[in-house]
Design a protein around this motif. Structure first.
Motif, PDB file in Angstrom:
ATOM      1  N   ALA A 153       0.846  -1.196   0.000  1.00 50.95           N
ATOM      2  CA  ALA A 153       0.000   0.000   0.000  1.00 50.95           C
ATOM      3  C   ALA A 153       0.882   1.247   0.000  1.00 50.95           C
ATOM      4  O   ALA A 153       1.904   1.297   0.683  1.00 50.95           O
ATOM      5  CB  ALA A 153      -0.905   0.002   1.220  1.00 50.95           C
ATOM      6  N   LEU A 154       0.482   2.245  -0.762  1.00 48.38           N
ATOM      7  CA  LEU A 154       1.216   3.500  -0.892  1.00 48.38           C
ATOM      8  C   LEU A 154       0.423   4.646  -0.300  1.00 48.38           C
ATOM      9  O   LEU A 154      -0.779   4.771  -0.535  1.00 48.38           O
ATOM     10  CB  LEU A 154       1.497   3.779  -2.371  1.00 48.38           C
ATOM     11  N   ASP A 155       1.100   5.499   0.480  1.00 49.43           N
ATOM     12  CA  ASP A 155       0.495   6.713   1.024  1.00 49.43           C
ATOM     13  C   ASP A 155       1.515   7.823   0.875  1.00 49.43           C
ATOM     14  O   ASP A 155       2.720   7.598   1.015  1.00 49.43           O
ATOM     15  CB  ASP A 155       0.117   6.507   2.494  1.00 49.43           C
ATOM     16  N   GLY A 156       1.047   9.033   0.569  1.00 49.74           N
ATOM     17  CA  GLY A 156       2.010  10.116   0.402  1.00 49.74           C
ATOM     18  C   GLY A 156       1.344  11.430   0.063  1.00 49.74           C
ATOM     19  O   GLY A 156       0.141  11.621   0.277  1.00 49.74           O
ATOM     20  N   ALA A 157       2.162  12.344  -0.480  1.00 48.54           N
ATOM     21  CA  ALA A 157       1.682  13.676  -0.862  1.00 48.54           C
ATOM     22  C   ALA A 157       2.350  14.077  -2.169  1.00 48.54           C
ATOM     23  O   ALA A 157       3.505  13.722  -2.438  1.00 48.54           O
ATOM     24  CB  ALA A 157       1.999  14.691   0.233  1.00 48.54           C
ATOM     25  N   ILE A 158       1.612  14.823  -2.986  1.00 48.18           N
ATOM     26  CA  ILE A 158       2.111  15.233  -4.294  1.00 48.18           C
ATOM     27  C   ILE A 158       1.627  16.639  -4.600  1.00 48.18           C
ATOM     28  O   ILE A 158       0.497  17.008  -4.266  1.00 48.18           O
ATOM     29  CB  ILE A 158       1.631  14.245  -5.376  1.00 48.18           C
ATOM     30  N   GLY A 159       2.491  17.435  -5.202  1.00 49.32           N
ATOM     31  CA  GLY A 159       2.135  18.791  -5.576  1.00 49.32           C
ATOM     32  C   GLY A 159       2.966  19.256  -6.753  1.00 49.32           C
ATOM     33  O   GLY A 159       3.771  18.496  -7.303  1.00 49.32           O
ATOM     34  N   GLU A 160       2.789  20.498  -7.130  1.00 44.54           N
ATOM     35  CA  GLU A 160       3.526  21.033  -8.266  1.00 44.54           C
ATOM     36  C   GLU A 160       5.022  21.113  -8.008  1.00 44.54           C
ATOM     37  O   GLU A 160       5.820  21.135  -8.950  1.00 44.54           O
ATOM     38  CB  GLU A 160       2.999  22.417  -8.624  1.00 44.54           C
ATOM     39  N   ASP A 161       5.435  21.136  -6.724  1.00 46.62           N
ATOM     40  CA  ASP A 161       6.852  21.295  -6.399  1.00 46.62           C
ATOM     41  C   ASP A 161       7.554  19.995  -6.025  1.00 46.62           C
ATOM     42  O   ASP A 161       8.707  19.777  -6.405  1.00 46.62           O
ATOM     43  CB  ASP A 161       7.016  22.290  -5.240  1.00 46.62           C
ATOM     44  N   ARG A 162       6.885  19.128  -5.261  1.00 47.97           N
ATOM     45  CA  ARG A 162       7.555  17.944  -4.724  1.00 47.97           C
ATOM     46  C   ARG A 162       6.605  16.760  -4.610  1.00 47.97           C
ATOM     47  O   ARG A 162       5.389  16.923  -4.661  1.00 47.97           O
ATOM     48  CB  ARG A 162       8.157  18.253  -3.344  1.00 47.97           C
ATOM     49  N   ILE A 163       7.198  15.585  -4.407  1.00 38.74           N
ATOM     50  CA  ILE A 163       6.443  14.364  -4.178  1.00 38.74           C
ATOM     51  C   ILE A 163       7.140  13.556  -3.097  1.00 38.74           C
ATOM     52  O   ILE A 163       8.367  13.556  -3.002  1.00 38.74           O
ATOM     53  CB  ILE A 163       6.307  13.542  -5.471  1.00 38.74           C
ATOM     54  N   VAL A 164       6.350  12.896  -2.247  1.00 39.16           N
ATOM     55  CA  VAL A 164       6.918  12.038  -1.211  1.00 39.16           C
ATOM     56  C   VAL A 164       5.926  10.913  -0.939  1.00 39.16           C
ATOM     57  O   VAL A 164       4.717  11.116  -0.994  1.00 39.16           O
ATOM     58  CB  VAL A 164       7.216  12.825   0.083  1.00 39.16           C
ATOM     59  N   GLY A 165       6.442   9.718  -0.716  1.00 39.54           N
ATOM     60  CA  GLY A 165       5.561   8.594  -0.439  1.00 39.54           C
ATOM     61  C   GLY A 165       6.248   7.529   0.389  1.00 39.54           C
ATOM     62  O   GLY A 165       7.475   7.432   0.419  1.00 39.54           O
ATOM     63  N   ALA A 166       5.441   6.747   1.075  1.00 37.41           N
ATOM     64  CA  ALA A 166       5.932   5.606   1.849  1.00 37.41           C
ATOM     65  C   ALA A 166       5.045   4.417   1.514  1.00 37.41           C
ATOM     66  O   ALA A 166       3.851   4.571   1.249  1.00 37.41           O
ATOM     67  CB  ALA A 166       5.878   5.899   3.346  1.00 37.41           C
ATOM     68  N   PHE A 167       5.631   3.212   1.508  1.00 40.66           N
ATOM     69  CA  PHE A 167       4.836   2.035   1.185  1.00 40.66           C
ATOM     70  C   PHE A 167       5.200   0.869   2.094  1.00 40.66           C
ATOM     71  O   PHE A 167       6.339   0.735   2.541  1.00 40.66           O
ATOM     72  CB  PHE A 167       4.990   1.650  -0.285  1.00 40.66           C
ATOM     73  N   ALA A 168       4.191   0.042   2.368  1.00 42.19           N
ATOM     74  CA  ALA A 168       4.380  -1.113   3.240  1.00 42.19           C
ATOM     75  C   ALA A 168       3.428  -2.219   2.814  1.00 42.19           C
ATOM     76  O   ALA A 168       2.245  -1.981   2.602  1.00 42.19           O
ATOM     77  CB  ALA A 168       4.126  -0.744   4.706  1.00 42.19           C
ATOM     78  N   GLY A 169       3.959  -3.437   2.689  1.00 41.11           N
ATOM     79  CA  GLY A 169       3.159  -4.581   2.315  1.00 41.11           C
ATOM     80  C   GLY A 169       3.866  -5.857   2.716  1.00 41.11           C
ATOM     81  O   GLY A 169       5.006  -5.842   3.167  1.00 41.11           O
ATOM     82  N   HIS A 170       3.193  -6.980   2.545  1.00 40.45           N
ATOM     83  CA  HIS A 170       3.788  -8.259   2.932  1.00 40.45           C
ATOM     84  C   HIS A 170       3.109  -9.405   2.209  1.00 40.45           C
ATOM     85  O   HIS A 170       1.992  -9.267   1.695  1.00 40.45           O
ATOM     86  CB  HIS A 170       3.684  -8.472   4.451  1.00 40.45           C
ATOM     87  N   ASP A 171       3.791 -10.528   2.149  1.00 37.73           N
ATOM     88  CA  ASP A 171       3.194 -11.788   1.752  1.00 37.73           C
ATOM     89  C   ASP A 171       3.615 -12.828   2.778  1.00 37.73           C
ATOM     90  O   ASP A 171       4.159 -12.476   3.833  1.00 37.73           O
ATOM     91  CB  ASP A 171       3.587 -12.171   0.319  1.00 37.73           C
ATOM     92  N   ARG A 172       3.397 -14.096   2.516  1.00 35.10           N
ATOM     93  CA  ARG A 172       3.698 -15.108   3.524  1.00 35.10           C
ATOM     94  C   ARG A 172       5.189 -15.292   3.744  1.00 35.10           C
ATOM     95  O   ARG A 172       5.609 -15.879   4.744  1.00 35.10           O
ATOM     96  CB  ARG A 172       3.085 -16.450   3.127  1.00 35.10           C
ATOM     97  N   ASN A 173       6.013 -14.765   2.831  1.00 27.20           N
ATOM     98  CA  ASN A 173       7.466 -14.927   2.946  1.00 27.20           C
ATOM     99  C   ASN A 173       8.173 -13.777   3.650  1.00 27.20           C
ATOM    100  O   ASN A 173       9.296 -13.940   4.127  1.00 27.20           O
ATOM    101  CB  ASN A 173       8.088 -15.104   1.553  1.00 27.20           C
ATOM    102  N   GLY A 174       7.551 -12.604   3.703  1.00 29.22           N
ATOM    103  CA  GLY A 174       8.219 -11.464   4.316  1.00 29.22           C
ATOM    104  C   GLY A 174       7.522 -10.160   4.012  1.00 29.22           C
ATOM    105  O   GLY A 174       6.357 -10.137   3.591  1.00 29.22           O
TER     106      GLY A 174
END
Length: 201
Positions: free
Chosen positions: A169-190
Motif C-alpha cells: 500500500a502507498l500513502d504520500g503527498a504530491i504537488g507542483e513542487d515535490r512528491i513524497v511517499g511511503a509504502f508497506a506490504g507483505h506476503d507469507r514470505n516477508g
C-alpha cells in the motif's frame, strides 16, 4: 554495521543512517509477516515498534526541512510477528495541487524486501510522471524491479507499489513542487517497506 550516506539531489540532501544486524542473528524466517503505514515522529524517526533484539533492522531517510520518508522492520518482542512499517513527512509542503497537464519528478527511493532469512535492499533514482490531462490523476514510475502506480486527489497520494511479487500500500503527498511517499506490504514470505521523495523537474 552503521554508515551515513549523503547524496545531493536537485538541491536536496538525502541523509540515510542505517543500523543493520548480521543475517546470522536472525533466528526466525518471518513466521508471521505483517506491515503498516505509520506516522513518523516529528524528527522523522520511526515510533517504537517493540522490536526484539534479534533481527532488528532500521533505516531512516530524511530530507531537509522535515521532508522525506522512513521505514523499519524486525521481529516483534514476545510474538511470532515480523513487522515492517513505513511513513512520510511533508515538511514545508509539496506545493499547490496538480490540476492540469503533466508533471515529472526526479525522486530518490530506498526499500527493503525480506524473504525468509534473506533481504533485498535497493536504492536509486527514478522518474515519476503524473497524468492529469485525461482526468485520471495518476502518477507512475518504475526502476530496478520496483513499480509505482498511484492516484491523487488534490495533494493526497494513494496507490500501490510492487516488487518481487509483493504489492504494498502507498500513502504520500504530491504537488507542483515535490512528491513524497511511503509504502508497506507483505506476503507469507516477508515484508516490503520503503519510500521515495523528490522535486518536480
Amino acid at each position: 554495521m552503521s554508515y551515513v550516506r549523503s547524496v545531493s539531489l536537485s538541491g536536496l540532501v538525502v541523509l540515510t543512517a542505517a543500523c543493520t544486524s548480521t543475517e546470522s542473528s536472525r533466528t526466525d524466517t518471518n513466521p508471521n509477516p505483517t506491515s503498516a503505514i505509520i506516522t513518523l515522529n516529528a524528527n522523522g524517526t520511526i515510533p517504537d515498534q517493540n522490536y526484539s533484539g534479534a533481527g532488528i533492522n532500521k533505516t531512516y531517510t530524511t530530507f531537509s526541512n522535515g521532508f522525506g520518508f522512513g521505514y523499519s522492520y524486525g521481529s516483534v518482542e514476545g510474538t511470532n510477528d515480523f513487522l515492517g512499517v513505513a511513513g512520510f513527512r511533508t515538511g514545508t509542503g509539496v506545493g499547490d495541487a496538480v490540476t492540469t497537464g503533466s508533471v515529472s519528478y526526479n525522486a530518490a527511493y530506498d526499500f527493503t524486501r525480506t524473504r525468509g532469512n534473506t533481504e533485498i535492499e535497493r536504492a536509486g533514482n527514478l522518474t515519476l510522471t503524473t497524468d492529469f490531462a485525461t482526468g485520471s490523476a495518476t502518477v507512475a514510475g518504475a526502476d530496478n524491479g520496483l513499480v509505482i502506480n498511484g492516484t491523487f486527489d488534490g495533494t493526497d497520494l494513494d496507490g500501490s507499489v510492487t516488487f518481487d511479487g509483493v504489492t504494498a500500500a502507498l500513502d504520500g503527498a504530491i504537488g507542483e513542487d515535490r512528491i513524497v511517499g511511503a509504502f508497506a506490504g507483505h506476503d507469507r514470505n516477508g515484508v516490503l517497506v520503503g519510500g521515495f521523495a523528490g522535486n518536480a523537474n
